[in-house]
Design a protein around this motif. Structure first.
Motif, mmCIF file in Angstrom:
data_model
loop_
_atom_site.group_PDB
_atom_site.id
_atom_site.type_symbol
_atom_site.label_atom_id
_atom_site.label_comp_id
_atom_site.label_asym_id
_atom_site.label_seq_id
_atom_site.Cartn_x
_atom_site.Cartn_y
_atom_site.Cartn_z
ATOM 1 N N LEU A 23 46.597 50.056 45.011
ATOM 2 C CA LEU A 23 45.620 50.688 46.124
ATOM 3 C C LEU A 23 44.897 51.809 45.350
ATOM 4 C CD1 LEU A 23 47.592 50.024 49.213
ATOM 5 C CD2 LEU A 23 45.816 48.847 48.333
ATOM 6 N N PHE A 41 47.270 43.677 55.049
ATOM 7 C CA PHE A 41 46.726 45.185 54.645
ATOM 8 C C PHE A 41 45.238 44.818 54.831
ATOM 9 C CE2 PHE A 41 44.985 48.343 52.084
ATOM 10 C CZ PHE A 41 45.154 49.594 52.755
ATOM 11 N N HIS A 68 43.455 46.552 57.633
ATOM 12 C CA HIS A 68 43.235 48.032 57.400
ATOM 13 C C HIS A 68 41.852 47.822 56.457
ATOM 14 C CE1 HIS A 68 46.538 49.249 59.761
ATOM 15 N NE2 HIS A 68 47.193 48.605 59.110
ATOM 16 N N ARG A 127 39.012 50.240 56.933
ATOM 17 C CA ARG A 127 39.058 51.686 56.755
ATOM 18 C C ARG A 127 39.396 52.076 55.377
ATOM 19 N NH1 ARG A 127 42.212 54.293 61.868
ATOM 20 N NH2 ARG A 127 40.400 54.108 63.177
ATOM 21 N N ALA A 154 36.039 52.159 53.763
ATOM 22 C CA ALA A 154 35.299 53.298 54.188
ATOM 23 C C ALA A 154 35.997 54.645 53.316
ATOM 24 C CB ALA A 154 35.539 53.674 55.763
ATOM 25 N N LEU A 166 35.368 58.410 48.889
ATOM 26 C CA LEU A 166 35.870 59.143 47.733
ATOM 27 C C LEU A 166 34.675 58.867 46.561
ATOM 28 C CD1 LEU A 166 37.804 59.994 45.761
ATOM 29 C CD2 LEU A 166 38.770 57.493 45.528
ATOM 30 N N LYS A 181 38.958 61.663 36.750
ATOM 31 C CA LYS A 181 38.359 62.089 38.044
ATOM 32 C C LYS A 181 38.137 63.429 38.118
ATOM 33 C CE LYS A 181 39.096 57.736 39.040
ATOM 34 N NZ LYS A 181 39.945 57.288 38.305
ATOM 35 N N GLY A 201 41.512 60.921 42.117
ATOM 36 C CA GLY A 201 40.617 61.761 42.238
ATOM 37 C C GLY A 201 40.680 62.357 43.858
ATOM 38 N N HIS A 202 41.681 61.988 44.719
ATOM 39 C CA HIS A 202 41.603 62.608 45.909
ATOM 40 C C HIS A 202 42.989 62.490 46.587
ATOM 41 C CE1 HIS A 202 41.158 59.058 48.974
ATOM 42 N NE2 HIS A 202 41.974 58.707 48.095
ATOM 43 N N MET A 246 45.810 61.074 48.063
ATOM 44 C CA MET A 246 45.997 59.596 48.683
ATOM 45 C C MET A 246 47.362 59.623 49.469
ATOM 46 S SD MET A 246 46.259 55.799 46.500
ATOM 47 C CE MET A 246 46.233 54.520 47.460
ATOM 48 N N PRO A 247 47.534 58.840 50.607
ATOM 49 C CA PRO A 247 48.551 58.766 51.336
ATOM 50 C C PRO A 247 49.584 57.990 50.543
ATOM 51 C CG PRO A 247 46.889 57.249 52.320
ATOM 52 C CD PRO A 247 46.262 58.191 51.192
ATOM 53 N N TYR A 250 43.631 57.572 56.376
ATOM 54 C CA TYR A 250 42.811 56.521 57.195
ATOM 55 C C TYR A 250 43.408 55.106 57.210
ATOM 56 C CZ TYR A 250 39.783 60.645 55.983
ATOM 57 O OH TYR A 250 39.317 61.559 55.979
ATOM 58 N N TYR A 251 44.485 54.950 56.360
ATOM 59 C CA TYR A 251 45.093 53.548 56.496
ATOM 60 C C TYR A 251 46.100 53.937 56.116
ATOM 61 C CZ TYR A 251 44.041 54.462 51.332
ATOM 62 O OH TYR A 251 43.860 55.204 50.312
ATOM 63 N N PRO A 252 47.302 52.921 56.426
ATOM 64 C CA PRO A 252 48.869 53.110 56.074
ATOM 65 C C PRO A 252 48.952 52.305 55.016
ATOM 66 C CG PRO A 252 48.533 51.461 57.730
ATOM 67 C CD PRO A 252 47.123 51.977 57.426
ATOM 68 N N ILE A 253 50.049 52.890 54.056
ATOM 69 C CA ILE A 253 50.427 52.063 52.874
ATOM 70 C C ILE A 253 51.288 50.821 53.140
ATOM 71 C CG2 ILE A 253 51.306 51.966 50.378
ATOM 72 C CD1 ILE A 253 48.950 53.912 50.491
ATOM 73 N N ASN A 286 42.448 58.799 65.215
ATOM 74 C CA ASN A 286 42.329 57.661 64.069
ATOM 75 C C ASN A 286 43.198 56.469 64.225
ATOM 76 O OD1 ASN A 286 39.816 58.388 63.306
ATOM 77 N ND2 ASN A 286 40.546 59.122 61.378
ATOM 78 N N LYS A 337 32.324 59.438 60.757
ATOM 79 C CA LYS A 337 31.611 58.628 59.593
ATOM 80 C C LYS A 337 32.314 57.120 59.556
ATOM 81 C CE LYS A 337 30.022 62.272 56.708
ATOM 82 N NZ LYS A 337 30.133 62.898 55.311
ATOM 83 N N HIS A 338 31.549 56.284 59.263
ATOM 84 C CA HIS A 338 32.200 54.800 59.198
ATOM 85 C C HIS A 338 32.987 54.362 60.380
ATOM 86 C CE1 HIS A 338 30.876 54.684 54.910
ATOM 87 N NE2 HIS A 338 31.176 55.975 54.822
ATOM 88 N N GLY A 339 32.729 54.770 61.675
ATOM 89 C CA GLY A 339 33.621 54.402 62.611
ATOM 90 C C GLY A 339 34.823 55.172 62.755
ATOM 91 N N MET A 340 35.170 56.308 62.277
ATOM 92 C CA MET A 340 36.331 57.036 62.408
ATOM 93 C C MET A 340 35.901 58.684 62.048
ATOM 94 S SD MET A 340 38.115 55.642 58.839
ATOM 95 C CE MET A 340 37.565 56.373 57.373
ATOM 96 N N VAL A 353 36.514 62.010 60.106
ATOM 97 C CA VAL A 353 36.953 62.290 58.759
ATOM 98 C C VAL A 353 36.878 63.717 58.350
ATOM 99 C CG1 VAL A 353 35.644 62.016 56.351
ATOM 100 C CG2 VAL A 353 35.433 60.118 57.949
#
Lengths: 291, 279
Positions: free
Chosen positions: A16, A53, A57, A60, A63, A68, A111, B108-109, B111-112, B146-149, B184, B212-215, B217
């Motif tokens: 992911l 998943f 999901h 999202r 999105a 990102l 990145k 680069g961000h 992440m959960p 925005y999403y669960p792992i 969300n 944005k994108h329906g949620m 942010v």
């Protein structure tokens, strides 16, 4: 077939993590999950979790990937100090999507926006249909950012350096000139510095004429203001700078320069003073380390 | 044993290089400043920032510790952090319950990570390692996700609480992240607060988001919404925090807009009788 290393949890997190950096691949994973996952070696339980998943999901996750990508592009564009002024954001976005298209799931790309801006500029120069003027500007940006990248990776402290130009006059054999090792000296087509100046000032560069000749630009750590500065220099100045960087002390540099060029000491002192004032170099007591 | 800081610095902002001069000119309105930890890893002389730090307290906020990565903490990052913490005066330091790289792949961000007992254990061990670098408090922040792992076995509040208790560290409660996640993922943010160890909360983050994108942010590029101010008002009632940082990373034309939000936060805290009060 990719075989993601580690246990099933590690594999899912890593897959992911890789996917979220590339919306095109996320779309592929959502649109044809079975086909996409068939490319990976994984346990059935993990596969079923991923199928659930993407089903529940996926929207999202896509999105998130798109958000990102936009942030990543915005940061890269921000790092392209001159290029961002000549290319529209929409065009850079198109180039970035093409760049991502060429980036596979297993390519470990930095990145960091400064580092990635270098890769992105190189990609545009080599793969997109850009003209010579645009190539010069991209080459300028990537050279500048290469110096910035080295500065960012430099963990040394410079508490003991001396920034006072008057120091030039006293004890030259006890003083060493410090030019940061990230310095880059590079030839560009003659007219480049005028072109860059016009673009930076939001002025028209229509009047800038490129000749077949070359001009030399030096990109260096700016000891006065921080960051990277650029100067246009002559071949003689380039030689001067290289001797300054090579010599054991300022006095040694004067001796070498006087021997090679016959230049008087006062002239050399005044040139070094100008370098200090422009932020190209500082001094350090001979024998001291950077820290 | 975790010890909450006794000091209550008030309301501050995150450092903006572009507005450094304006921050210095408005220093009397800003109680303390938050600077990205990694900014100090680059050994640049920032004279304006130095002058700011002569006037107001500093808190450090990291982005790239990646405490949620499956593997160990990066040695180079820890070395830089250790060196920084030993050489700078600060109140506390923080990072996020997230990962920014996995198995050397940079995301680069933020992440959960998977909410699981296994990750509670891994993250707690690493948090203790980081906290041991200094005697100043180390805080972990709740992120927007925005999403669960896949394969999760815990609820968000249990996951965060278990980490804080097991690592014996403080919390940076991001009110905007709490609000966004509650919308969300459909939960009550007040109930969330009742399930986490609020006595461990040291710092509060307040920021703006957008739809944005329906949620919702987390953008850090918009003004703070009324809903988030209302939630902050509730937080003032329920959480014994030390200080508040108004975060804004982009889309800011004038520092005055951020100062206005600093003053709103101060007003809400004053109304609740907690502005610069003893903890």
């Amino acid at each position: 077939m990719s075989n993601l290393s580690g246990g099933s949890h590690e594999s899912t997190q890593l897959l992911l993590a890789k996917l979220v950096t590339n919306p095109r691949l996320v779309r592929e994973a959502i649109d044809s999950t079975d086909g996409f996952l068939a490319g990976f070696s994984m346990e059935e339980k993990q596969k079923q979790e991923l199928i659930e998943f993407f089903k529940n999901h996926g929207v999202r996750f896509l999105a998130s990937s798109q958000l990102l990508m936009k942030k990543r592009l915005d940061d890269i564009v921000d790092a392209m100090q001159v290029g961002r002024k000549i290319f529209s954001y929409e065009l850079l976005r198109e180039y970035f999507e093409n760049y991502l298209e060429k980036t596979g799931l297993d390519e470990y790309v930095s990145k960091n926006p400064v580092v990635e801006s270098i890769l992105f500029c190189k990609y545009i120069i080599s793969r997109e249909n850009v003209d010579e003027r645009e190539k010069i500007i991209l080459d300028y940006d990537l050279t500048r950012n290469s110096v910035l990248q080295e500065l960012m990776n430099d963990g040394r402290s410079y508490h003991s350096v001396i920034r006072d130009a008057e120091t030039v006059s006293c004890a030259p054999y006890q003083m060493k000139v410090v030019i940061h090792p990230s310095v880059k000296i590079k030839e560009f087509p003659a007219g480049t510095s005028l072109l860059i100046k016009a673009i930076r000032n939001n002025a028209s560069d229509d009047g800038v004429i490129f000749s077949s000749g070359k001009e030399i630009l030096i990109f260096h750590k700016n000891w006065k203001k921080g960051g990277v500065a650029t100067l246009k220099i002559s071949p003689d100045t380039e030689k001067f700078i290289k001797i300054l960087a090579y010599a054991d002390s300022l006095g040694h540099a004067y001796d070498l320069l006087n021997e090679e060029t016959g230049t008087e000491l006062d002239v050399l002192r005044s040139v070094v003073t100008r370098f200090v004032e422009s932020g190209l170099c500082v001094f350090q007591s001979v024998g001291r380390s950077y820290v | 044993m975790y010890k909450k800081p006794g000091r209550n610095p008030g309301v501050g902002i995150n450092f903006h290089h572009h507005f450094a001069g304006d921050i210095l000119r408005n220093i009397d309105q800003i109680d303390f400043i938050e600077v990205f930890t990694e900014k100090f890893f680059i050994k640049e002389n920032d004279e304006t920032l130095s002058k700011i730090l002569e006037n107001i307290p500093l808190v450090l906020h990291g982005l790239d510790l990646s405490i949620g990565s499956t593997g160990p903490l990066k040695i180079e990052y820890l070395d830089n952090l250790r060196s920084l913490l030993a050489g700078i005066n600060f109140e506390w330091f923080s990072d996020h319950i997230s990962l920014t790289h996995e198995n050397n792949f940079e995301v680069g961000h933020l992440m959960p990570v998977q909410f699981s007992e296994e990750n509670v254990s891994k993250i707690s061990i690493k948090a203790k390692e980081v906290a041991s670098l200094t005697d100043r408090p180390f805080l972990l922040e709740n992120i927007t996700y925005y999403y669960p792992i896949p394969g999760q076995s815990m609820a968000e509040e249990s996951f965060i609480s278990s980490i804080l208790e097991s690592a014996d560290c403080g919390m940076l409660l991001d009110v905007n992240n709490l609000y966004i996640n509650s919308k969300n993922h459909g939960y009550d943010p007040i109930k969330f607060l009742s399930k986490i160890p609020v006595d461990r909360v040291v710092e509060i983050h307040i920021a703006g988001g957008s739809f944005k994108h329906g949620m919702l942010v987390d953008t850090h590029a918009n003004s703070v919404s009324t809903e988030v101010w209302d939630l902050f008002d509730e937080v003032c009632n329920r959480v014994p925090f030390n200080g508040v940082i108004i975060e804004r990373d982009s889309n800011l034309d004038r520092l005055e807009d951020l100062i206005d939000e600093v003053n709103i936060a101060k007003k809400i805290m004053k109304n609740n009788g907690i502005y610069k009060s003893n903890i």
